[in-house]
Motif scaffolding. Structure first.
Motif, PDB file in Angstrom:
ATOM      1  N   LYS A 115       0.834  -1.205   0.000  1.00 56.41           N
ATOM      2  CA  LYS A 115       0.000   0.000   0.000  1.00 56.41           C
ATOM      3  C   LYS A 115       0.870   1.257   0.000  1.00 56.41           C
ATOM      4  O   LYS A 115       1.850   1.340   0.718  1.00 56.41           O
ATOM      5  CB  LYS A 115      -0.878  -0.045   1.252  1.00 56.41           C
ATOM      6  N   GLU A 117       1.540   5.393   0.737  1.00 57.21           N
ATOM      7  CA  GLU A 117       1.330   6.132   1.986  1.00 57.21           C
ATOM      8  C   GLU A 117       0.161   7.106   1.934  1.00 57.21           C
ATOM      9  O   GLU A 117      -0.261   7.620   2.963  1.00 57.21           O
ATOM     10  CB  GLU A 117       2.582   6.936   2.351  1.00 57.21           C
ATOM     11  N   TYR A 118      -0.329   7.443   0.768  1.00 58.63           N
ATOM     12  CA  TYR A 118      -1.250   8.574   0.666  1.00 58.63           C
ATOM     13  C   TYR A 118      -2.698   8.267   1.075  1.00 58.63           C
ATOM     14  O   TYR A 118      -3.515   9.164   1.119  1.00 58.63           O
ATOM     15  CB  TYR A 118      -1.227   9.144  -0.766  1.00 58.63           C
ATOM     16  N   ARG A 120      -5.548   5.616   3.593  1.00 61.73           N
ATOM     17  CA  ARG A 120      -5.692   4.754   4.766  1.00 61.73           C
ATOM     18  C   ARG A 120      -6.580   3.563   4.465  1.00 61.73           C
ATOM     19  O   ARG A 120      -7.528   3.684   3.690  1.00 61.73           O
ATOM     20  CB  ARG A 120      -6.350   5.538   5.889  1.00 61.73           C
TER      21      ARG A 120
END
Ligand SMILES: [Zn+2]
Length: 134
Positions: A115, A117-118, A120
């Protein structure tokens, strides 16, 4: 798994199909290949190949995305519709291709290590580091 029937098409409508029978609930896949082909994580259901009926598919092309898999896309509008493992009898279908009501829910996140980082993850959903066992 749900026993349902759905209709689907790509953005330009050049690929049209119907699905029936058992549909797996949706897996969000965060692997790098899904990111690169969808522009974000993927959301796939899966059905048996025999349970897909195509009405139109002239623009459906396949890209061999790894040793063990290929991805089906529309060569007119660029929609990324399918993922299929070599030799598998299952077709994974991008959930966004379906028309309402889709009647499926998101079941889990997979390949969560990749995934970016930008965004959730929804922590209410189970996470898997790889492809889950059936
Ligand atoms: Zn298209």
């Amino acid at each position: 798994m749900k026993n349902i029937s759905l209709t689907a098409n790509c953005l330009c409508g050049s690929i049209r199909f119907k699905t029936k029978g058992r549909h797996r609930d949706i897996h969000n896949c965060h692997c790098i290949q899904c990111m690169k082909t969808h522009g974000h994580h993927a959301a796939y259901t899966a059905v048996k190949l025999d349970n897909i009926k195509f009405y139109k598919k002239k623009t459906l092309k396949w890209f061999k995305s790894s040793k063990g898999a290929k991805r089906g896309f529309c060569n007119k509008c660029g929609a990324s519709l399918f993922y299929r493992s070599t030799g598998s009898k299952d077709m994974h279908i991008s959930a966004g291709m379906f028309n309402r009501p889709v009647k499926l829910k998101t079941e889990m996140n997979i390949f969560v290590k990749n995934k970016l980082e930008y965004y959730r993850l929804d922590n209410r959903l189970p996470k898997s580091k790889r492809y889950p066992k059936k």
